[in-house]
Design a protein around this motif. Structure first.
Motif, PDB file in Angstrom:
ATOM      1  N   SER A 139       0.759  -1.147  -0.063  1.00 53.09           N
ATOM      2  CA  SER A 139      -0.002  -0.113   0.100  1.00 53.09           C
ATOM      3  C   SER A 139       0.993   1.380  -0.188  1.00 53.09           C
ATOM      4  O   SER A 139       1.984   1.185   0.601  1.00 53.09           O
ATOM      5  CB  SER A 139      -1.027  -0.112   1.382  1.00 53.09           C
ATOM      6  N   HIS A 140       0.314   2.131  -0.383  1.00 53.13           N
ATOM      7  CA  HIS A 140       1.131   3.699  -0.241  1.00 53.13           C
ATOM      8  C   HIS A 140       2.478   3.570  -1.165  1.00 53.13           C
ATOM      9  O   HIS A 140       3.501   4.186  -0.762  1.00 53.13           O
ATOM     10  CB  HIS A 140       1.334   4.211   0.961  1.00 53.13           C
ATOM     11  N   ARG A 141       2.573   2.555  -2.155  1.00 50.13           N
ATOM     12  CA  ARG A 141       4.073   2.553  -2.717  1.00 50.13           C
ATOM     13  C   ARG A 141       4.833   1.744  -2.026  1.00 50.13           C
ATOM     14  O   ARG A 141       6.240   2.062  -2.071  1.00 50.13           O
ATOM     15  CB  ARG A 141       4.366   3.715  -3.286  1.00 50.13           C
ATOM     16  N   LEU A 142       4.466   1.157  -0.848  1.00 51.96           N
ATOM     17  CA  LEU A 142       5.478   0.523   0.143  1.00 51.96           C
ATOM     18  C   LEU A 142       5.119  -0.803   0.199  1.00 51.96           C
ATOM     19  O   LEU A 142       3.746  -1.178  -0.045  1.00 51.96           O
ATOM     20  CB  LEU A 142       5.347   1.418   1.617  1.00 51.96           C
ATOM     21  N   VAL A 143       6.114  -1.634   0.735  1.00 54.63           N
ATOM     22  CA  VAL A 143       5.781  -2.943   0.899  1.00 54.63           C
ATOM     23  C   VAL A 143       6.255  -3.251   2.460  1.00 54.63           C
ATOM     24  O   VAL A 143       7.076  -2.672   2.891  1.00 54.63           O
ATOM     25  CB  VAL A 143       6.601  -3.954   0.094  1.00 54.63           C
ATOM     26  N   TYR A 144       5.125  -3.862   3.104  1.00 48.71           N
ATOM     27  CA  TYR A 144       5.413  -3.837   4.420  1.00 48.71           C
ATOM     28  C   TYR A 144       5.737  -5.417   4.847  1.00 48.71           C
ATOM     29  O   TYR A 144       4.797  -6.204   4.180  1.00 48.71           O
ATOM     30  CB  TYR A 144       4.233  -3.494   5.215  1.00 48.71           C
ATOM     31  N   MET A 145       6.754  -5.659   5.635  1.00 50.10           N
ATOM     32  CA  MET A 145       6.904  -6.863   6.067  1.00 50.10           C
ATOM     33  C   MET A 145       7.415  -7.105   7.515  1.00 50.10           C
ATOM     34  O   MET A 145       8.051  -6.361   8.087  1.00 50.10           O
ATOM     35  CB  MET A 145       8.013  -7.571   5.147  1.00 50.10           C
ATOM     36  N   ALA A 146       6.731  -8.191   7.977  1.00 49.24           N
ATOM     37  CA  ALA A 146       7.074  -8.361   9.566  1.00 49.24           C
ATOM     38  C   ALA A 146       8.251  -9.658   9.607  1.00 49.24           C
ATOM     39  O   ALA A 146       8.169 -10.554   8.892  1.00 49.24           O
ATOM     40  CB  ALA A 146       5.855  -9.024  10.442  1.00 49.24           C
ATOM     41  N   PHE A 147       9.170  -9.448  10.376  1.00 45.56           N
ATOM     42  CA  PHE A 147      10.318 -10.292  10.671  1.00 45.56           C
ATOM     43  C   PHE A 147      10.770 -10.734  11.960  1.00 45.56           C
ATOM     44  O   PHE A 147      10.223 -10.273  13.032  1.00 45.56           O
ATOM     45  CB  PHE A 147      11.630  -9.720  10.074  1.00 45.56           C
ATOM     46  N   LEU A 148      10.965 -12.099  12.273  1.00 46.46           N
ATOM     47  CA  LEU A 148      11.224 -12.763  13.468  1.00 46.46           C
ATOM     48  C   LEU A 148      12.793 -12.468  13.854  1.00 46.46           C
ATOM     49  O   LEU A 148      13.163 -11.471  13.471  1.00 46.46           O
ATOM     50  CB  LEU A 148      11.330 -14.143  13.177  1.00 46.46           C
ATOM     51  N   ASN A 149      13.308 -13.172  14.894  1.00 39.99           N
ATOM     52  CA  ASN A 149      14.466 -12.921  15.592  1.00 39.99           C
ATOM     53  C   ASN A 149      15.491 -13.104  14.392  1.00 39.99           C
ATOM     54  O   ASN A 149      15.420 -13.639  13.240  1.00 39.99           O
ATOM     55  CB  ASN A 149      14.589 -13.866  16.645  1.00 39.99           C
ATOM     56  N   ARG A 150      16.538 -12.882  14.675  1.00 42.03           N
ATOM     57  CA  ARG A 150      17.838 -13.440  14.030  1.00 42.03           C
ATOM     58  C   ARG A 150      18.176 -14.776  14.258  1.00 42.03           C
ATOM     59  O   ARG A 150      17.946 -15.371  15.096  1.00 42.03           O
ATOM     60  CB  ARG A 150      19.153 -12.382  14.473  1.00 42.03           C
ATOM     61  N   PRO A 151      18.702 -15.263  13.273  1.00 41.69           N
ATOM     62  CA  PRO A 151      19.124 -16.751  12.979  1.00 41.69           C
ATOM     63  C   PRO A 151      19.869 -17.264  14.250  1.00 41.69           C
ATOM     64  O   PRO A 151      20.498 -16.394  14.800  1.00 41.69           O
ATOM     65  CB  PRO A 151      19.964 -17.045  11.701  1.00 41.69           C
ATOM     66  N   PRO A 152      19.741 -18.419  14.987  1.00 38.38           N
ATOM     67  CA  PRO A 152      19.054 -19.536  14.142  1.00 38.38           C
ATOM     68  C   PRO A 152      17.617 -19.490  14.278  1.00 38.38           C
ATOM     69  O   PRO A 152      16.856 -19.073  15.330  1.00 38.38           O
ATOM     70  CB  PRO A 152      19.257 -20.903  14.962  1.00 38.38           C
ATOM     71  N   CYS A 153      16.849 -19.740  13.169  1.00 34.74           N
ATOM     72  CA  CYS A 153      15.349 -19.529  13.034  1.00 34.74           C
ATOM     73  C   CYS A 153      14.795 -20.848  13.955  1.00 34.74           C
ATOM     74  O   CYS A 153      15.145 -21.667  14.251  1.00 34.74           O
ATOM     75  CB  CYS A 153      14.944 -19.865  11.761  1.00 34.74           C
ATOM     76  N   ASN A 154      13.565 -20.438  14.293  1.00 39.93           N
ATOM     77  CA  ASN A 154      12.455 -21.540  14.985  1.00 39.93           C
ATOM     78  C   ASN A 154      13.184 -21.587  16.138  1.00 39.93           C
ATOM     79  O   ASN A 154      12.865 -22.711  16.843  1.00 39.93           O
ATOM     80  CB  ASN A 154      12.217 -22.812  14.018  1.00 39.93           C
ATOM     81  N   LYS A 155      13.764 -20.619  16.920  1.00 43.62           N
ATOM     82  CA  LYS A 155      14.347 -20.857  18.153  1.00 43.62           C
ATOM     83  C   LYS A 155      13.783 -19.900  19.048  1.00 43.62           C
ATOM     84  O   LYS A 155      14.045 -18.665  18.828  1.00 43.62           O
ATOM     85  CB  LYS A 155      15.880 -20.728  18.342  1.00 43.62           C
ATOM     86  N   SER A 156      12.923 -20.351  19.981  1.00 45.89           N
ATOM     87  CA  SER A 156      12.323 -19.356  20.932  1.00 45.89           C
ATOM     88  C   SER A 156      12.942 -19.129  22.211  1.00 45.89           C
ATOM     89  O   SER A 156      12.951 -20.332  22.900  1.00 45.89           O
ATOM     90  CB  SER A 156      10.591 -19.652  21.238  1.00 45.89           C
ATOM     91  N   ARG A 157      13.435 -18.102  22.428  1.00 51.93           N
ATOM     92  CA  ARG A 157      14.145 -17.974  23.759  1.00 51.93           C
ATOM     93  C   ARG A 157      14.002 -16.455  24.258  1.00 51.93           C
ATOM     94  O   ARG A 157      13.571 -15.637  23.636  1.00 51.93           O
ATOM     95  CB  ARG A 157      15.601 -18.215  23.924  1.00 51.93           C
ATOM     96  N   PRO A 158      13.962 -16.270  25.741  1.00 48.89           N
ATOM     97  CA  PRO A 158      13.973 -14.787  26.212  1.00 48.89           C
ATOM     98  C   PRO A 158      14.766 -14.041  25.613  1.00 48.89           C
ATOM     99  O   PRO A 158      15.801 -14.100  25.206  1.00 48.89           O
ATOM    100  CB  PRO A 158      14.081 -14.865  27.659  1.00 48.89           C
ATOM    101  N   GLY A 159      14.293 -12.772  25.426  1.00 52.44           N
ATOM    102  CA  GLY A 159      14.886 -11.618  24.942  1.00 52.44           C
ATOM    103  C   GLY A 159      15.038 -11.202  23.463  1.00 52.44           C
ATOM    104  O   GLY A 159      15.866 -10.390  22.941  1.00 52.44           O
ATOM    105  N   LEU A 160      14.267 -12.306  22.738  1.00 52.65           N
ATOM    106  CA  LEU A 160      14.373 -12.045  21.367  1.00 52.65           C
ATOM    107  C   LEU A 160      13.603 -10.802  20.783  1.00 52.65           C
ATOM    108  O   LEU A 160      12.547 -10.458  21.586  1.00 52.65           O
ATOM    109  CB  LEU A 160      13.904 -13.344  20.582  1.00 52.65           C
ATOM    110  N   ASP A 161      13.910 -10.248  19.657  1.00 57.20           N
ATOM    111  CA  ASP A 161      13.258  -9.131  19.176  1.00 57.20           C
ATOM    112  C   ASP A 161      12.833  -9.370  17.726  1.00 57.20           C
ATOM    113  O   ASP A 161      13.390 -10.424  17.018  1.00 57.20           O
ATOM    114  CB  ASP A 161      13.966  -8.010  19.385  1.00 57.20           C
ATOM    115  N   GLY A 162      12.120  -8.599  17.190  1.00 60.43           N
ATOM    116  CA  GLY A 162      11.739  -8.668  15.462  1.00 60.43           C
ATOM    117  C   GLY A 162      11.861  -7.219  15.087  1.00 60.43           C
ATOM    118  O   GLY A 162      11.672  -6.338  15.865  1.00 60.43           O
ATOM    119  N   GLU A 163      11.124  -7.240  13.770  1.00 60.66           N
ATOM    120  CA  GLU A 163      11.072  -6.096  13.375  1.00 60.66           C
ATOM    121  C   GLU A 163       9.780  -6.230  12.336  1.00 60.66           C
ATOM    122  O   GLU A 163       9.485  -6.647  11.860  1.00 60.66           O
ATOM    123  CB  GLU A 163      12.006  -5.356  12.608  1.00 60.66           C
ATOM    124  N   VAL A 164       9.043  -4.819  12.113  1.00 63.46           N
ATOM    125  CA  VAL A 164       8.243  -4.655  10.953  1.00 63.46           C
ATOM    126  C   VAL A 164       9.122  -3.370  10.000  1.00 63.46           C
ATOM    127  O   VAL A 164       9.472  -2.536  10.529  1.00 63.46           O
ATOM    128  CB  VAL A 164       6.738  -3.791  11.485  1.00 63.46           C
TER     129      VAL A 164
END
Length: 412
Positions: A139-164
């Motif tokens: 939308s608005h000539r922009l593409v929006y994407m949500a991202f997970l934590n930094r690799p390794p992928c599929n690893k859930s642990r405290p202190g992780l962050d992501g980005e839009v």
């Protein structure tokens, strides 16, 4: 001593009886609930809002903000043949968005692609340095994407962050970025607001042009699905076994609905909801497909399958079309939850369906994509590619994520 033994035996009988009563009660609570066409079911459904930009032909996951997954006006019919493909080198689990003559999609290792719809030409790549497990929105000539934590992928642990991250559609240049928790939510764009959830249990409303936080709302568990919008409300499921409705303008919680109680853990929600006929439709990890009232949050019906329902529902002509990990694909009556037809596929179904021109498409984890007549369930065509996502289209071709490739298909 004899009296003591009798007392213990009586106590044991009471405990056994209470346990049996509890089991029977839980079984009763988890039963299928048949719905009604007269309770919170609106037959005069208006068309969902779609992108006003003519050059944006598939704006987001599920096509429209209500996530009904059944756009009108696309006349393609099977059979199809492969025109070309692009290698992504890593898993592409979720379908692209389409706009300005390009496909936009991300691979699991966080490489974001812009590829021409007409040829296997990569216009730009953006390397986020983060894992990705979602579809973008345009939308608005922009593409929006949500991202997970930094690799390794599929690893859930405290202190992780992501980005839009918002990227300029033409160049791939970063317009803005907003740090949140790890997110596998396909962004929902409604007018000038982007809605996205994260593993910290927060739903964000962000200004589409700047990324400024307009409001946040907290739920009781991880948000792993996408949000849906209809009638000024935002609906989202959570891993706390609840579905929520929020006022889209303020973030005020309007209602909270629960998965049915059962023996063992309650169902959780990974499936992205669809909103239609005054109802919210969503699948649960308890194997149930649920229908809740969009205004009240009351359970209107539930139907059990044989396994997890990770897939999101497609809504077409008063039918809910959805696959299950049991390998079956279901057509359910939107008002009652009754089975209209059922199709046995070759493997587990994790990804969501799409309906185009009366044909419903879905893929299985055994690497096959099916095209069925949406009215009858009759098999029309199948393709030995695809595992997670169903097809999307620009009206000229179908596009299919085939594990680590993006395929373009055209009519024979």
């Amino acid at each position: 001593m004899k009296k003591l033994l009798l007392a213990l035996a009586a106590l044991l009988l009471v405990v056994v009886a209470a346990g049996l009563a509890f089991v029977l009660y839980r079984i009763h609570q988890s039963r299928n609930v048949r719905g009604s066409s007269t309770e919170e079911f609106v037959t005069t459904q208006t068309a969902p809002e779609v992108s006003a930009e003519k050059k944006v032909v598939w704006p987001m996951y599920g096509f429209d903000p209500a996530r009904r997954r059944a756009p009108e006006g696309m006349q393609l019919r099977p059979p199809f043949r492969t025109r070309w493909y692009v290698n992504a080198d890593e898993l592409v689990e979720f379908p692209p968005a389409i706009g300005y003559g390009h496909l936009y999609f991300a691979s699991r290792d966080g490489v974001f692609y812009s590829v021409s719809t007409g040829a296997p030409h990569v216009r730009w790549r953006f390397r986020a340095g983060r894992c990705a497990a979602a579809s973008p929105a345009i939308s608005h000539r922009l593409v929006y994407m949500a991202f997970l934590n930094r690799p390794p992928c599929n690893k859930s642990r405290p202190g992780l962050d992501g980005e839009v991250i918002a990227l300029e559609a033409k160049s791939g240049k970063v317009s803005w970025r907003r740090r949140i928790g790890p997110s596998e939510t396909p962004p929902l764009v409604v007018n000038d607001t982007v809605f996205v959830g994260d593993w910290n249990g927060k739903l964000y409303a962000l200004a589409a042009r700047t990324g400024r936080v307009r409001w946040t709302a907290k739920v009781g568990g991880e948000i792993k699905d996408g949000a849906a919008f209809a009638g000024g409300r935002v609906f989202v499921g959570s891993y706390d076994s609840h579905v929520y409705a929020f006022d889209a303008s303020t973030g005020r919680r309007l209602w909270r609905a629960s998965a049915q109680q059962r023996l063992g853990q309650q169902g959780r929600f990974y499936s992205t909801p669809a909103v239609a006929y005054g109802r919210v439709y969503i699948g649960g990890t308890d194997g149930k497909v649920y229908s809740f009232g969009a205004t009240t949050g009351k359970l209107r019906w539930s139907h059990g399958t044989g396994h997890y329902v990770y897939a999101s529902p497609a809504v077409w002509r008063r039918r809910i079309l959805i696959g299950s990990y049991d390998g079956d694909f279901y057509s359910l009556d939107a008002a009652t939850g009754d089975v209209r037809w059922r199709f046995k596929s070759n493997g587990r179904i994790s990804g969501s369906a799409i309906v185009l021109n009366g044909v419903v498409y879905f893929s299985t984890l055994s690497a096959r994509t099916y095209a069925l007549d949406a009215a009858s369930g009759k098999l029309l065509w199948s393709y030995r590619r695809g595992s997670y996502a169903a097809v999307v289209s620009d009206g000229k071709r179908l596009f299919l994520a085939g594990v680590a490739r993006m395929y373009a298909l055209s009519e024979h």
